[in-house]
Write an enzyme that holds these catalytic residues in place. Sequence first.
Site, short mmCIF file in Angstrom:
data_model
loop_
_atom_site.label_atom_id
_atom_site.label_comp_id
_atom_site.label_asym_id
_atom_site.label_seq_id
_atom_site.Cartn_x
_atom_site.Cartn_y
_atom_site.Cartn_z
N SER A 1 -1.87 2.79 -1.02
CA SER A 1 -1.69 1.44 -0.48
C SER A 1 -0.27 0.96 -0.24
O SER A 1 -0.08 -0.11 0.32
CB SER A 1 -2.40 0.43 -1.38
N LYS B 1 3.52 -9.03 -3.26
CA LYS B 1 2.09 -8.81 -3.03
C LYS B 1 1.29 -9.73 -3.95
O LYS B 1 1.67 -9.91 -5.12
CB LYS B 1 1.74 -7.33 -3.29
N SER C 1 -3.91 -1.16 1.01
CA SER C 1 -4.20 -2.55 0.78
C SER C 1 -2.99 -3.47 0.92
O SER C 1 -3.15 -4.67 1.06
CB SER C 1 -4.80 -2.73 -0.63
N1 GLN Z 1 -7.55 2.81 0.30
C1 GLN Z 1 -7.74 3.17 -1.07
C2 GLN Z 1 -8.89 2.37 -1.63
O1 GLN Z 1 -9.50 1.70 -0.89
C3 GLN Z 1 -6.48 2.96 -1.86
C4 GLN Z 1 -6.19 1.56 -2.16
C5 GLN Z 1 -4.93 1.39 -2.98
O2 GLN Z 1 -4.08 2.27 -3.03
N2 GLN Z 1 -4.84 0.24 -3.64
O3 GLN Z 1 -9.18 2.41 -2.77
#
Ligand code: GLN
Length: 482
Positions: free
Chosen positions: A175, A76, A151
């Site tokens: 995410s 990532k 994400s």
């Molecule tokens: N969807 C969540 C956010 O927008 C979690 C994102 C994540 O786990 N990095 O913050």
Amino acid sequence: MFNASLKQLSIQLAGKKISSTELTSEFLKRIKQLNPEYNAFITVNEELSLAQARAADQMIAAGQAGPLTGIPIAQKDIFCAKGWLTTCGSKMLSNFISPYDAGVIERFNQAGAVNIGKTNMDEFAMGSSNETSYYGPVKNPWDHAAVPGGSSGGAACAVAARLACAATGTDTGGSIRQPAALCGISGIKPTYGLVSRYGMIAFASSLDQGGPMAKSAEDLALLLNVMVGFDPRDSTSLQREAEDYARDLQKPLAGLRIGLPKEYFAAGMSNDVASAIEKALDEYRKLGAQTVEISLPNAPLAIPVYYVLAPAEASSNLSRFDGVRYGHRAESYSDLADMYRKSRAQGFGPEVKRRILIGTYVLSHGYYDAYYIKAQKLRRLIAQDFADAYQQCDIIMGPTTPTVAFNLGEKSGDPIQMYLSDIYTSAANLTGMPAMSIPVGFGDKNRPIGLHIIGNYFKEAQMLNVAHQYQLATDWHNQSPV
Ligand code: GLN
């Protein structure tokens, strides 16, 4: 070869049926061919990947190979990797070549794995659809009209579309698990503190945790064996004796008590998801497990609590991006304050700016007690709910997401709807507990559905066992969109 498990690949590499250089070249070719459509990778660097492959071939020849030596793994783009462009999905870091390796990258390098490329992601990991990325959205390989989740959307797409053997993700509110569910793959967020956050670009430090994404639970175990370990450069890294996360994979499940939180089986979950989860639970009953209803009364507060705490921490973490030390700097400005202002205004996208505004607000003098402190108290109550629940069960299950993947653009104008994608996942970040998602079928428009498995602290080996036994009995995890 593209569908092979990590174990199978490792045997082929050790038996000289294929070299890492050949394997890596095949994946690079496939990425070249398919990535323009998927947009799963932000950076591919053939030279760096092939150099690692050649080094892995030497390790294998010298008899020094481990289970991941020579295997192409996608990283990532939140993990700093020496010599690689590391953008975190943001214009702010669009010119940042990392001078050092993250703890996780170091561990993969030591294991002789090949970094096959840096995957696309929501900007600074803020998002649930990969649509906030400065590098554009990623497509869901099962249905190109759908989002891959976020994400870690690029990572999930790369594994599902077989552009990499496995991938890393990070999970602050869901995410790893949410994109794994929406792309039909397996992913685990380990107990907070097991995987080093050193060199993993910070979003909300008390919630952020790296973890693996792969085709199966067995693959996840092998990846965790490499990723987990104490790192003195991360102040919340845990010092524990090393574990073999694959040690319990073969254990039968007879007598396992699965807790089903009534709050997670309530309104909000779509019918297709509900019926796939019910079928998966039936499979578990066949495998000898029993299900018990439990209650997590404060769990419905996880999203509001998360959206106070995560932006609060983000607003502080992101203050380092000021145009002075690294990243984007505005070209013209009148003085230092103007340089900060313009660099940040140009470098950050709208979702990141929204989080910084919310975070700054909830931490401000007049509102700190009303929001930030209140949220911290609720966080404690949510953790207590789970501690109570584990008196009645060994493991907790439910849906990973309320619906299958939504369409690109469907929720991008409505932040609240987008935030609700993490309704089942964010509690595990607030409590620090390990949680994972595995594919258990398909729903509306033939889009994948994930089963959410939450374990008590440090129960990763048990969770992987529970997931692996299901995967021995079913073959959802073997299905691929390509
Ligand atoms: N969807 C969540 C956010 O927008 C979690 C994102 C994540 O786990 N990095 O913050």
